[in-house]
Scaffold this motif. Sequence first.
Motif, PDB file in Angstrom:
ATOM      1  N   ASP A 144       0.801  -1.243   0.020  1.00 35.91           N
ATOM      2  CA  ASP A 144       0.055  -0.096   0.425  1.00 35.91           C
ATOM      3  C   ASP A 144       0.981   1.225  -0.034  1.00 35.91           C
ATOM      4  N   LEU A 145       1.990   1.194   0.836  1.00 36.71           N
ATOM      5  CA  LEU A 145       2.969   2.193   0.907  1.00 36.71           C
ATOM      6  C   LEU A 145       3.544   2.553  -0.579  1.00 36.71           C
ATOM      7  N   ALA A 146       3.678   1.551  -1.249  1.00 34.72           N
ATOM      8  CA  ALA A 146       4.559   1.430  -2.757  1.00 34.72           C
ATOM      9  C   ALA A 146       4.140   2.713  -3.609  1.00 34.72           C
ATOM     10  N   ARG A 147       2.731   3.090  -3.720  1.00 34.91           N
ATOM     11  CA  ARG A 147       2.374   3.846  -4.540  1.00 34.91           C
ATOM     12  C   ARG A 147       2.956   5.304  -3.946  1.00 34.91           C
ATOM     13  N   TYR A 148       2.678   5.346  -2.871  1.00 33.19           N
ATOM     14  CA  TYR A 148       3.161   6.790  -2.177  1.00 33.19           C
ATOM     15  C   TYR A 148       4.630   6.933  -2.396  1.00 33.19           C
ATOM     16  N   LEU A 180      17.191   3.760  -4.794  1.00 31.76           N
ATOM     17  CA  LEU A 180      17.894   4.772  -4.045  1.00 31.76           C
ATOM     18  C   LEU A 180      16.879   5.877  -3.469  1.00 31.76           C
ATOM     19  N   GLY A 181      15.998   6.373  -4.258  1.00 32.75           N
ATOM     20  CA  GLY A 181      15.408   7.215  -3.786  1.00 32.75           C
ATOM     21  C   GLY A 181      14.445   6.506  -2.731  1.00 32.75           C
ATOM     22  N   VAL A 182      13.967   5.512  -2.840  1.00 32.06           N
ATOM     23  CA  VAL A 182      13.068   4.825  -2.027  1.00 32.06           C
ATOM     24  C   VAL A 182      13.833   4.597  -0.588  1.00 32.06           C
ATOM     25  N   ALA A 183      15.029   4.245  -0.800  1.00 35.04           N
ATOM     26  CA  ALA A 183      16.030   4.158   0.424  1.00 35.04           C
ATOM     27  C   ALA A 183      16.195   5.222   1.296  1.00 35.04           C
ATOM     28  N   PHE A 184      16.487   6.525   0.459  1.00 38.25           N
ATOM     29  CA  PHE A 184      16.492   7.836   1.074  1.00 38.25           C
ATOM     30  C   PHE A 184      15.158   8.005   1.700  1.00 38.25           C
ATOM     31  N   GLN A 185      13.856   7.930   1.030  1.00 37.03           N
ATOM     32  CA  GLN A 185      12.680   8.160   1.713  1.00 37.03           C
ATOM     33  C   GLN A 185      12.388   7.474   2.746  1.00 37.03           C
ATOM     34  N   VAL A 186      12.552   6.083   2.932  1.00 34.32           N
ATOM     35  CA  VAL A 186      12.135   5.145   3.902  1.00 34.32           C
ATOM     36  C   VAL A 186      13.023   5.470   5.057  1.00 34.32           C
ATOM     37  N   THR A 187      14.294   5.737   5.082  1.00 38.57           N
ATOM     38  CA  THR A 187      15.174   6.230   5.894  1.00 38.57           C
ATOM     39  C   THR A 187      14.630   7.738   6.751  1.00 38.57           C
ATOM     40  N   ASN A 188      14.378   8.513   5.915  1.00 32.55           N
ATOM     41  CA  ASN A 188      13.504   9.781   6.287  1.00 32.55           C
ATOM     42  C   ASN A 188      12.126   9.185   7.315  1.00 32.55           C
ATOM     43  N   PHE A 189      11.313   8.224   6.944  1.00 26.50           N
ATOM     44  CA  PHE A 189      10.285   7.728   7.632  1.00 26.50           C
ATOM     45  C   PHE A 189      10.678   7.291   9.069  1.00 26.50           C
ATOM     46  N   LEU A 190      11.939   6.616   9.220  1.00 27.47           N
ATOM     47  CA  LEU A 190      12.362   5.949  10.202  1.00 27.47           C
ATOM     48  C   LEU A 190      12.548   6.993  11.073  1.00 27.47           C
ATOM     49  N   ARG A 191      13.431   7.874  10.388  1.00 28.86           N
ATOM     50  CA  ARG A 191      14.142   9.111  11.398  1.00 28.86           C
ATOM     51  C   ARG A 191      13.048  10.029  11.850  1.00 28.86           C
ATOM     52  N   ASP A 192      11.873  10.212  11.207  1.00 29.61           N
ATOM     53  CA  ASP A 192      10.811  11.163  11.560  1.00 29.61           C
ATOM     54  C   ASP A 192       9.597  10.658  12.140  1.00 29.61           C
ATOM     55  N   ASP A 196       6.120  13.049  12.507  1.00 31.81           N
ATOM     56  CA  ASP A 196       4.981  12.495  11.268  1.00 31.81           C
ATOM     57  C   ASP A 196       3.845  12.439  12.347  1.00 31.81           C
ATOM     58  N   LEU A 197       4.211  11.803  13.431  1.00 34.59           N
ATOM     59  CA  LEU A 197       3.021  11.550  14.259  1.00 34.59           C
ATOM     60  C   LEU A 197       2.309  12.956  14.679  1.00 34.59           C
ATOM     61  N   ASP A 198       3.071  13.939  15.031  1.00 33.12           N
ATOM     62  CA  ASP A 198       2.470  15.180  15.175  1.00 33.12           C
ATOM     63  C   ASP A 198       1.799  15.828  13.937  1.00 33.12           C
ATOM     64  N   ARG A 199       2.060  15.236  12.832  1.00 36.14           N
ATOM     65  CA  ARG A 199       1.338  15.598  11.643  1.00 36.14           C
ATOM     66  C   ARG A 199      -0.116  14.715  11.300  1.00 36.14           C
ATOM     67  N   GLY A 200      -0.144  13.907  12.179  1.00 33.89           N
ATOM     68  CA  GLY A 200      -1.241  12.810  12.184  1.00 33.89           C
ATOM     69  C   GLY A 200      -0.917  11.720  11.188  1.00 33.89           C
ATOM     70  N   ARG A 201       0.159  11.423  10.913  1.00 33.20           N
ATOM     71  CA  ARG A 201       0.673  10.309   9.879  1.00 33.20           C
ATOM     72  C   ARG A 201       1.609   9.283  10.574  1.00 33.20           C
ATOM     73  N   VAL A 202       1.258   8.246   9.952  1.00 30.25           N
ATOM     74  CA  VAL A 202       2.303   6.846  10.202  1.00 30.25           C
ATOM     75  C   VAL A 202       2.708   6.357   8.916  1.00 30.25           C
ATOM     76  N   TYR A 203       3.960   6.378   8.727  1.00 36.18           N
ATOM     77  CA  TYR A 203       4.380   5.857   7.136  1.00 36.18           C
ATOM     78  C   TYR A 203       5.178   4.430   7.435  1.00 36.18           C
ATOM     79  N   LEU A 204       5.061   3.891   8.566  1.00 41.08           N
ATOM     80  CA  LEU A 204       5.699   2.680   8.734  1.00 41.08           C
ATOM     81  C   LEU A 204       4.345   1.701   8.617  1.00 41.08           C
ATOM     82  N   PRO A 205       4.395   0.699   7.633  1.00 37.56           N
ATOM     83  CA  PRO A 205       2.997  -0.210   7.447  1.00 37.56           C
ATOM     84  C   PRO A 205       2.772  -0.751   8.791  1.00 37.56           C
ATOM     85  N   ARG A 206       1.482  -0.804   9.114  1.00 44.33           N
ATOM     86  CA  ARG A 206       0.605  -1.457   9.871  1.00 44.33           C
ATOM     87  C   ARG A 206       1.190  -2.902  10.197  1.00 44.33           C
ATOM     88  N   ASP A 207       1.031  -3.584   9.156  1.00 42.20           N
ATOM     89  CA  ASP A 207       1.361  -5.042   9.617  1.00 42.20           C
ATOM     90  C   ASP A 207       2.647  -5.320  10.026  1.00 42.20           C
TER      91      ASP A 207
END
Length: 320
Positions: A144-148, A180-192, A196-207
Amino acid sequence: MSTTELDAAGVTDPALRDAYTRCRALNAAHGRTYFLATRLLAPAQRPAIHALYGFARMADDVVDDPEADATPPAVAARLEEVRARMRRGLAGTDPRALVAEGEPVVAALADTVARYGIDHRHLEDFMDSMAMDLTVTDYPTFDDLARYVHGSAAVIGLQVLPVLGTVVPREEAAPYAADLGVAFQVTNFLRDVGEDLDRGRVYLPRDELAAFGVDRDLLEHGRATGRTDPRVRRALAHLVARTRAVYRRAERGIALLHPVSRPCVRTAHVLYGGILDEIVAADYDVLRTRVAVGNGRRAAVALPRLAHAVGARWRHRASA
């Protein structure tokens, strides 16, 4: 922006030179790791990279830093205005006219896209992902995250690939640039995670989180208390390991790039991967603080590659 870069890139129009200079300032102010890596590119390549970054930053700011009293419909409308302005620029509007209308970032973007033949679809996909941030607050699975992530990250790699150049047909290098773009982005997800929670978002897949007994409530509790539950640490360790595998896959594509571009991309690869090292070193305490690669490590990574970059440029000139 230094006149050397603009002269080397063949940007002679004063209005366009101002537009590219504005994009460079955005990169320098907001993308420290990214900006440092661009310094390893040949001067002729840098303005285009700054233009692509400047537009991405402009759109991202609409979503992540809206005015305090902006309603969701108002933010969505503003984002669509950015898309309309982008399309007008890509349709062939004179960049000098765009600058006169107060659109320096769009002008630099349009000029870069035309110079390098960048596929307009990559820009449209990027805007689609920015729009998703206005309505989607979490993702059930990685699929589901892949499209984003395709629109927010993979296409960034595909946009810059024509600027970097390749020693093989571009389509052979494209999957690695996207990775490489994906690796950078997921790194941002893990760092932030916390921000991201403060903005009401979670980018780490629920499952992926649920496999370790983690859900949004547990993350929000950790953000509120400043304490990271052991279950969260285990989930993050798993996701860090998964992201390292993406970096390893993407690394194979560096050898496919033009030699002049390899020191820059390798530096970005190492520095962004270093954020994962910092997350581990902080014992996965990303709910309370935002980890970063220190200036000392940045210099230690970048300076040796600067020598390689200069050498690659001279060898390229000698063989031209």
